[in-house]
Motif scaffolding. Structure first.
Motif, mmCIF file in Angstrom:
data_model
loop_
_atom_site.group_PDB
_atom_site.id
_atom_site.type_symbol
_atom_site.label_atom_id
_atom_site.label_comp_id
_atom_site.label_asym_id
_atom_site.label_seq_id
_atom_site.Cartn_x
_atom_site.Cartn_y
_atom_site.Cartn_z
ATOM 1 N N ASP A 99 0.821 -1.212 0.000
ATOM 2 C CA ASP A 99 0.000 0.000 0.000
ATOM 3 C C ASP A 99 0.855 1.262 0.000
ATOM 4 O O ASP A 99 0.529 2.242 -0.685
ATOM 5 C CB ASP A 99 -0.935 0.008 1.211
ATOM 6 C CG ASP A 99 -2.097 -0.961 1.070
ATOM 7 O OD1 ASP A 99 -2.232 -1.565 -0.021
ATOM 8 O OD2 ASP A 99 -2.865 -1.114 2.034
ATOM 9 N N THR A 100 1.943 1.260 0.765
ATOM 10 C CA THR A 100 2.811 2.445 0.812
ATOM 11 C C THR A 100 3.503 2.665 -0.532
ATOM 12 O O THR A 100 3.525 3.791 -1.057
ATOM 13 C CB THR A 100 3.861 2.309 1.922
ATOM 14 O OG1 THR A 100 3.205 2.105 3.172
ATOM 15 C CG2 THR A 100 4.726 3.556 2.007
ATOM 16 N N ARG A 103 0.802 3.813 -3.121
ATOM 17 C CA ARG A 103 0.328 5.184 -2.904
ATOM 18 C C ARG A 103 1.349 6.204 -3.415
ATOM 19 O O ARG A 103 0.978 7.200 -4.051
ATOM 20 C CB ARG A 103 0.066 5.398 -1.410
ATOM 21 C CG ARG A 103 -0.241 6.839 -1.034
ATOM 22 C CD ARG A 103 -0.592 6.951 0.441
ATOM 23 N NE ARG A 103 0.395 6.331 1.299
ATOM 24 C CZ ARG A 103 1.541 6.904 1.659
ATOM 25 N NH1 ARG A 103 1.869 8.107 1.200
ATOM 26 N NH2 ARG A 103 2.386 6.277 2.478
ATOM 27 N N GLY A 107 1.155 8.190 -7.252
ATOM 28 C CA GLY A 107 0.878 9.598 -7.056
ATOM 29 C C GLY A 107 1.733 10.475 -7.958
ATOM 30 O O GLY A 107 1.516 11.681 -8.048
ATOM 31 N N ASP A 190 -5.573 0.919 -6.755
ATOM 32 C CA ASP A 190 -6.163 0.357 -5.537
ATOM 33 C C ASP A 190 -6.587 -1.096 -5.739
ATOM 34 O O ASP A 190 -6.351 -1.948 -4.873
ATOM 35 C CB ASP A 190 -7.369 1.192 -5.099
ATOM 36 C CG ASP A 190 -6.968 2.530 -4.516
ATOM 37 O OD1 ASP A 190 -5.782 2.701 -4.160
ATOM 38 O OD2 ASP A 190 -7.835 3.417 -4.408
#
Length: 208
Positions: A99-100, A103, A107, A190
């Motif tokens: 997830d890190t 993200r 981005g 996601d």
């Protein structure tokens, strides 16, 4: 005789100036892409003269190396801190790690497309990427060992599955116009992260 000026404020201003330049360079790459990256554009964004920019970075390659070092160091720190504070279970470690990374990478797709593709032809930039991979691999492997994974082959393959698949996706998206998709059915970041976590956890013997 005038008193000697303290070096600390000067060093602080110098560091702030360097960070401002690096952030301006990152903004140019992120907004315009590496093909339109110029020292003049960075100087304008950093609100300094072109001469002042060259006084700190002698050429574009030196600046791009500094950008890559700065970006990769921040990314590795963010991943390490996230994983360090996760519960010591396979699912928690894998979830935080994926997830890190997802993200941050998704981005700024253009920026990371440069980081991992456009720098491949420069040995110094390429070597910085290899050292980053080693650092990122150690973060995952050490934490998964704490969670009870002892199979060295599984640890190695887990890193490759997670990181290489995420990098291929961010490279693909980094060469498209914002909001575009490489092909029909291309999952969102996601969705992909969720499926990736589930797949890796199952492969390591634990349900996510």
């Amino acid at each position: 005789m005038m008193p000697r000026t303290s070096l600390e404020p000067l060093q602080k201003r110098s560091k702030e100036s360097a960070v401002r330049i690096l952030q301006a360079a990152i903004d140019v790459i992120t907004d315009a892409g590496i093909q339109d990256f110029t020292m003049a554009g960075v100087a304008q964004g950093a609100k300094i003269s072109v001469g002042g920019l060259y006084g700190r970075f002698p050429d574009k390659d030196a600046l791009l190396y500094a950008v890559k070092d700065y970006v990769l160091a921040d990314l590795a720190t963010a991943v390490a801190e996230s994983v360090e504070h996760s519960d010591p279970t396979i699912s928690a470690v894998v979830t935080e790690y994926v997830d890190t990374l997802s993200r941050i990478l998704f981005g700024a797709e253009r920026l990371y497309a440069f980081i991992f593709i456009h720098s491949a032809d420069d040995e110094r930039l390429r070597n910085r990427g290899f050292s980053f991979h080693q650092q990122l691999r150690e973060i995952l492997v050490d934490r998964l060992r704490t969670a009870g994974v002892v199979d060295q082959g599984a640890l190695s393959v887990t890193y490759e599955i997670i990181v290489q698949s995420l990098l291929m996706r961010v490279i693909s998206l980094g060469h498209l116009n914002p909001g575009s998709s490489p092909y029909d059915g291309f999952p969102s970041p996601d969705q992909y992260s969720k499926w990736l976590v589930d797949y890796v956890c199952r492969a390591l013997g634990e349900s996510s």
